[in-house]
Design a protein around this motif. Structure first.
Motif, PDB file in Angstrom:
ATOM      1  N   TYR A  28       0.691  -1.149  -0.030  1.00  0.00           N
ATOM      2  CA  TYR A  28      -0.105  -0.070   0.030  1.00  0.00           C
ATOM      3  C   TYR A  28       1.069   1.274   0.026  1.00  0.00           C
ATOM      4  O   TYR A  28       0.614   2.181  -0.687  1.00  0.00           O
ATOM      5  N   THR A  29       1.784   1.191   0.921  1.00  0.00           N
ATOM      6  CA  THR A  29       2.735   2.375   0.857  1.00  0.00           C
ATOM      7  C   THR A  29       3.289   2.526  -0.587  1.00  0.00           C
ATOM      8  O   THR A  29       3.520   3.843  -0.882  1.00  0.00           O
ATOM      9  N   ARG A  30       3.931   1.665  -1.075  1.00  0.00           N
ATOM     10  CA  ARG A  30       4.588   1.819  -2.609  1.00  0.00           C
ATOM     11  C   ARG A  30       3.485   2.189  -3.561  1.00  0.00           C
ATOM     12  O   ARG A  30       3.708   3.041  -4.555  1.00  0.00           O
ATOM     13  N   LYS A  47       7.752 -14.377 -12.919  1.00  0.00           N
ATOM     14  CA  LYS A  47       6.298 -14.914 -12.917  1.00  0.00           C
ATOM     15  C   LYS A  47       5.126 -13.996 -12.458  1.00  0.00           C
ATOM     16  O   LYS A  47       5.462 -13.727 -11.445  1.00  0.00           O
ATOM     17  N   ASN A  48       4.152 -14.132 -13.277  1.00  0.00           N
ATOM     18  CA  ASN A  48       3.203 -13.273 -12.908  1.00  0.00           C
ATOM     19  C   ASN A  48       2.308 -13.833 -12.014  1.00  0.00           C
ATOM     20  O   ASN A  48       1.722 -14.899 -12.290  1.00  0.00           O
ATOM     21  N   ASN A  49       1.981 -13.559 -10.831  1.00  0.00           N
ATOM     22  CA  ASN A  49       1.571 -13.999  -9.749  1.00  0.00           C
ATOM     23  C   ASN A  49       0.216 -13.677  -9.367  1.00  0.00           C
ATOM     24  O   ASN A  49      -0.367 -13.977  -8.315  1.00  0.00           O
ATOM     25  N   GLY A  50      -0.375 -12.687  -9.866  1.00  0.00           N
ATOM     26  CA  GLY A  50      -1.619 -11.728  -9.365  1.00  0.00           C
ATOM     27  C   GLY A  50      -1.446 -10.387  -9.323  1.00  0.00           C
ATOM     28  O   GLY A  50      -0.197  -9.779  -9.851  1.00  0.00           O
ATOM     29  N   LEU A  51      -2.137  -9.628  -8.746  1.00  0.00           N
ATOM     30  CA  LEU A  51      -2.113  -8.171  -8.660  1.00  0.00           C
ATOM     31  C   LEU A  51      -2.924  -7.565  -7.303  1.00  0.00           C
ATOM     32  O   LEU A  51      -3.483  -8.560  -6.978  1.00  0.00           O
ATOM     33  N   TYR A  52      -2.535  -6.484  -6.838  1.00  0.00           N
ATOM     34  CA  TYR A  52      -3.255  -5.736  -6.016  1.00  0.00           C
ATOM     35  C   TYR A  52      -3.786  -4.740  -6.354  1.00  0.00           C
ATOM     36  O   TYR A  52      -3.121  -3.785  -7.216  1.00  0.00           O
ATOM     37  N   ARG A  53      -4.874  -4.316  -5.952  1.00  0.00           N
ATOM     38  CA  ARG A  53      -5.465  -2.911  -6.407  1.00  0.00           C
ATOM     39  C   ARG A  53      -5.697  -2.078  -5.182  1.00  0.00           C
ATOM     40  O   ARG A  53      -6.237  -2.236  -3.982  1.00  0.00           O
ATOM     41  N   ARG A  54      -5.386  -0.973  -5.322  1.00  0.00           N
ATOM     42  CA  ARG A  54      -5.428   0.094  -4.362  1.00  0.00           C
ATOM     43  C   ARG A  54      -6.681   0.463  -3.852  1.00  0.00           C
ATOM     44  O   ARG A  54      -7.168   0.601  -2.555  1.00  0.00           O
ATOM     45  N   LYS A  55      -7.573   0.497  -4.769  1.00  0.00           N
ATOM     46  CA  LYS A  55      -9.087   0.564  -4.312  1.00  0.00           C
ATOM     47  C   LYS A  55      -9.400  -0.671  -3.393  1.00  0.00           C
ATOM     48  O   LYS A  55     -10.256   0.015  -2.411  1.00  0.00           O
TER      49      LYS A  55
END
Length: 93
Positions: A28-30, A47-55
């Motif tokens: 979140y800080t990044r 390796k693409n392992n997913g993602l995080y959404r700030r929302k």
């Protein structure tokens, strides 16, 4: 004339990613410091392992003002990875 993704290569920006070992507070800080809304999770640099959404993280913070983000399991915030395409794929595709 069919244009390939590689033809827009000079306009690409550096992809900002996070390793799967990163804690959710670091994630979140990044996102806030780099002003990005999606942060891909990359294992071992490739390796693409997913993602995080700030929302999603922000909504959790709003709904849980009495809880600390670092007490939450980061897997709760993890989403499926974005699709990958080859540089030879046409822009139309």
């Amino acid at each position: 004339m069919i244009q390939k993704i590689e033809s827009i290569g000079p306009f690409f920006l550096e992809l900002i990613t996070v390793d799967s070992s990163a804690g959710i507070t670091e994630v979140y800080t990044r996102m806030l410091s780099d002003d990005i809304s999606l942060l891909p999770i990359i294992n071992g640099g490739t390796k693409n392992n997913g993602l995080y959404r700030r929302k999603k993280i922000f909504e959790w913070l709003i709904k849980n003002p009495d809880k600390r983000l670092d007490t939450m399991d980061k897997e709760y915030f993890k989403e499926n990875r974005l699709p990958e395409v080859d540089m030879q794929t046409s822009l139309q595709e």
